[in-house]
Design a protein around this motif. Sequence first.
Motif, short mmCIF file in Angstrom:
data_model
loop_
_atom_site.label_atom_id
_atom_site.label_comp_id
_atom_site.label_asym_id
_atom_site.label_seq_id
_atom_site.Cartn_x
_atom_site.Cartn_y
_atom_site.Cartn_z
N VAL A 153 93.28 -15.90 63.87
CA VAL A 153 94.29 -15.30 63.15
C VAL A 153 95.64 -15.86 63.57
O VAL A 153 95.82 -15.54 64.85
N PRO A 154 96.53 -16.38 63.11
CA PRO A 154 97.71 -16.85 63.62
C PRO A 154 98.62 -15.74 63.71
O PRO A 154 98.71 -14.69 62.92
N ILE A 155 99.05 -15.53 65.23
CA ILE A 155 100.05 -14.58 65.37
C ILE A 155 101.20 -14.94 66.21
O ILE A 155 101.41 -16.21 66.41
N LEU A 156 102.04 -14.12 66.47
CA LEU A 156 103.44 -14.85 67.37
C LEU A 156 103.09 -14.36 68.80
O LEU A 156 102.82 -13.28 69.30
N MET A 157 103.16 -15.24 69.73
CA MET A 157 102.95 -15.16 71.20
C MET A 157 103.23 -16.54 71.79
O MET A 157 102.82 -17.70 71.34
N HIS A 158 103.98 -16.37 72.83
CA HIS A 158 104.37 -17.87 73.53
C HIS A 158 103.42 -18.24 74.46
O HIS A 158 102.95 -19.56 74.57
N ASP A 159 102.78 -17.56 75.26
CA ASP A 159 101.99 -17.76 76.38
C ASP A 159 100.51 -17.66 75.88
O ASP A 159 100.09 -17.29 75.00
N GLU A 160 99.58 -18.35 76.53
CA GLU A 160 98.31 -18.45 76.44
C GLU A 160 97.48 -16.79 76.98
O GLU A 160 96.40 -16.73 76.54
N THR A 161 98.26 -16.13 77.61
CA THR A 161 97.62 -14.89 77.95
C THR A 161 98.69 -13.74 77.60
O THR A 161 99.71 -14.13 77.22
N VAL A 162 98.13 -12.66 77.59
CA VAL A 162 98.99 -11.32 77.28
C VAL A 162 99.67 -10.70 78.30
O VAL A 162 100.58 -9.92 78.37
N ASP A 163 99.46 -11.36 79.44
CA ASP A 163 99.95 -10.54 80.89
C ASP A 163 101.61 -10.60 81.00
O ASP A 163 101.84 -9.39 81.40
N ARG A 164 102.22 -11.54 80.56
CA ARG A 164 103.45 -11.26 80.90
C ARG A 164 104.42 -10.52 79.97
O ARG A 164 105.47 -9.86 80.61
N THR A 165 103.83 -10.26 78.75
CA THR A 165 104.73 -9.45 77.86
C THR A 165 104.21 -8.09 77.32
O THR A 165 104.91 -7.26 76.62
N THR A 166 103.15 -7.84 77.53
CA THR A 166 102.46 -6.79 77.07
C THR A 166 101.75 -5.93 78.43
O THR A 166 101.86 -6.38 79.49
#
Length: 328
Positions: free
Chosen positions: A104-117
């Motif tokens: 599913v296409p989503i909005l995210m800059h990084d390849e992981t969720v660590d930095r923002t979530t």
Amino acid sequence: MLQMGDEVTLYSVVFVVVLLGTRSPIWTTVLTVSLYLFLALFRFPQVPTSRARQVLHPAKGVSEVAHRGGGHDAPENTIVAIREASKNGATGVELDLEFSADGVPILMHDETVDRTTNGLGPLSQMTLSDLGRLDAAAKHRLKDKFAGEKIPTLDEAVEECIKLQLTIYFDVKGHPDEAAVALKELYKKHPVLYNSSIVCSFEPRVIYKMRQSDPEVVTALTHRPWSLSRLGDGSPRFSSLWKHNWMTLMDIVFDWAHHHVLWKLCGISAFLIQKNFVSVDYVQYWAQRGVEVVAWTVNTKVEKEYYQELLQVNYITDSLVEDCEPHY
């Protein structure tokens, strides 16, 4: 269109370099002619200038574009960021396209969720359902104000932008095949995007694939000179001297290719360049080729005045309301 002077310079440089490398006039001629034929046969024409300007300048004057939706003012790449950007006077928003593990296409800059979530792990191992349980504001400086904000799907973000009449800069992080398919479906679903969005990427292959998928889409290449050998603040990326020198050489080749071959092959309408490399001469260089310059990331009032009043080119910023830290 590439000017005649560019054509002569391009093929002259190729001819001389290949001749010095091979010492063979025959092979030099063959390779230079091959490059000419390749560009002639496989390049994409730029979209009409009138439509490119409609996308890049939906209102009179310089467009101020919120980077990742305005990541200083609200949690980046979220619906609330899009709303805050609109409320604070942004002309458009830059949004990062990535994909969940279930495609599913989503909005995210990084390849992981660590930095923002408040989660941990790579996107490639998280389904949309997994991502839906995360707090996208957890690491933001205004996390209390925006607590519980979710990671949006691309479709949700686009519908919000259309409702708020914001221009969208789709920054495609990779996945050229998947991104081309997802964006083609999105443009088919929302035809208004042809006149209100632009697809951008650091990877020329992404832009070329997008033009193959739908040649009517307005596109841009994103570039930072010396990005292979140096970090954004100018410090060396590698401690090994030989590796640093090798990547510096690759930077020179890559930069030359961007300015003489790749832009023409992809038929771009804009060139997104790191702000430190923008000047009056640089803007004129691209204007002569029918390409507009967009600077990133412009985060102080003084810089914004420089781009608005002197250079008169669009810029991307992390904040619409105050000065903030440099962003490379």
